[in-house]
Design a protein around this motif. Structure first.
Motif, short mmCIF file in Angstrom:
data_model
loop_
_atom_site.label_atom_id
_atom_site.label_comp_id
_atom_site.label_asym_id
_atom_site.label_seq_id
_atom_site.Cartn_x
_atom_site.Cartn_y
_atom_site.Cartn_z
N ARG A 140 0.85 -1.18 0.00
CA ARG A 140 0.00 0.00 0.00
C ARG A 140 0.89 1.23 0.00
NH1 ARG A 140 -5.39 -1.29 3.34
NH2 ARG A 140 -5.73 -3.28 2.38
N LYS A 141 0.36 2.29 -0.55
CA LYS A 141 1.11 3.52 -0.64
C LYS A 141 0.22 4.66 -0.15
CE LYS A 141 3.61 3.97 -4.33
NZ LYS A 141 4.04 4.21 -5.71
N LEU A 142 0.79 5.53 0.67
CA LEU A 142 0.06 6.70 1.14
C LEU A 142 0.45 7.91 0.31
CD1 LEU A 142 0.18 6.54 5.04
CD2 LEU A 142 -1.79 6.15 3.56
N ILE A 143 -0.54 8.64 -0.14
CA ILE A 143 -0.33 9.87 -0.88
C ILE A 143 -0.90 10.99 -0.02
CG2 ILE A 143 -0.82 11.14 -3.00
CD1 ILE A 143 0.70 8.55 -3.53
N ILE A 144 -0.08 11.97 0.32
CA ILE A 144 -0.52 13.10 1.12
C ILE A 144 -0.53 14.32 0.22
CG2 ILE A 144 -0.04 14.54 3.12
CD1 ILE A 144 1.41 12.06 4.31
N ASP A 145 -1.72 14.91 0.09
CA ASP A 145 -1.91 16.07 -0.78
C ASP A 145 -2.59 17.16 0.04
OD1 ASP A 145 -2.14 17.78 -2.94
OD2 ASP A 145 -3.88 16.74 -3.78
N GLY A 146 -1.81 18.03 0.63
CA GLY A 146 -2.37 19.06 1.51
C GLY A 146 -2.99 18.39 2.73
N ASN A 147 -4.28 18.61 2.94
CA ASN A 147 -4.98 17.99 4.06
C ASN A 147 -5.57 16.63 3.70
OD1 ASN A 147 -4.45 20.13 5.75
ND2 ASN A 147 -6.35 21.20 5.23
N ALA A 148 -5.52 16.25 2.44
CA ALA A 148 -6.10 14.98 1.99
C ALA A 148 -5.04 13.88 2.05
CB ALA A 148 -6.63 15.10 0.58
N VAL A 149 -5.47 12.71 2.48
CA VAL A 149 -4.58 11.54 2.52
C VAL A 149 -5.27 10.41 1.76
CG1 VAL A 149 -3.44 9.84 3.99
CG2 VAL A 149 -3.62 12.21 4.75
N TYR A 150 -4.55 9.82 0.81
CA TYR A 150 -5.08 8.74 0.00
C TYR A 150 -4.25 7.49 0.24
CZ TYR A 150 -7.00 12.76 -2.46
OH TYR A 150 -7.63 13.93 -2.77
N GLU A 151 -4.91 6.36 0.37
CA GLU A 151 -4.21 5.09 0.51
C GLU A 151 -4.43 4.30 -0.78
OE1 GLU A 151 -3.87 1.36 3.62
OE2 GLU A 151 -5.60 2.68 3.72
N ILE A 152 -3.34 3.93 -1.45
CA ILE A 152 -3.40 3.24 -2.72
C ILE A 152 -3.00 1.78 -2.50
CG2 ILE A 152 -2.54 3.17 -5.09
CD1 ILE A 152 -4.02 5.75 -4.40
N ASP A 153 -3.88 0.87 -2.91
CA ASP A 153 -3.60 -0.57 -2.85
C ASP A 153 -2.99 -0.94 -4.20
OD1 ASP A 153 -3.62 -3.34 -2.93
OD2 ASP A 153 -5.55 -3.51 -1.90
N GLU A 154 -1.68 -1.15 -4.23
CA GLU A 154 -0.97 -1.38 -5.49
C GLU A 154 -1.39 -2.67 -6.17
OE1 GLU A 154 3.11 -0.94 -4.21
OE2 GLU A 154 3.10 1.16 -4.83
N GLU A 155 -1.70 -3.72 -5.41
CA GLU A 155 -2.13 -4.98 -6.02
C GLU A 155 -3.47 -4.80 -6.72
OE1 GLU A 155 -2.05 -8.25 -3.28
OE2 GLU A 155 -0.01 -7.78 -2.65
N CYS A 156 -4.37 -4.06 -6.10
CA CYS A 156 -5.68 -3.80 -6.69
C CYS A 156 -5.53 -2.98 -7.96
CB CYS A 156 -6.57 -3.09 -5.68
SG CYS A 156 -8.23 -2.75 -6.30
N MET A 157 -4.68 -1.98 -7.92
CA MET A 157 -4.46 -1.14 -9.10
C MET A 157 -3.87 -1.95 -10.25
SD MET A 157 -5.59 1.87 -8.40
CE MET A 157 -4.87 2.87 -9.67
N LEU A 158 -2.97 -2.87 -9.94
CA LEU A 158 -2.38 -3.72 -10.97
C LEU A 158 -3.44 -4.62 -11.60
CD1 LEU A 158 0.06 -4.80 -12.50
CD2 LEU A 158 0.44 -6.39 -10.61
#
Length: 48
Positions: free
Chosen positions: A3-21
């Protein structure tokens, strides 16, 4: 599971790399299938 966390200002996104693949592979497969159908349709129209 990766999983990868993306922090964009006040927003935080969690990306599941296996799901994206899996999603990308599925979309690529659908594109190839559609291209194959399009090529077959062009071939049959050219034969007519």
């Amino acid at each position: 599971m990766k999983r990868k966390l993306i922090i964009d200002g006040n927003a935080v996104y969690e990306i599941d790399e296996e799901c994206m693949l899996k999603k990308r592979l599925s979309q690529d497969s659908e594109k190839k299938h559609q291209q194959t159908q399009d090529n077959q349709n062009r071939s049959s129209q050219a034969d007519s």
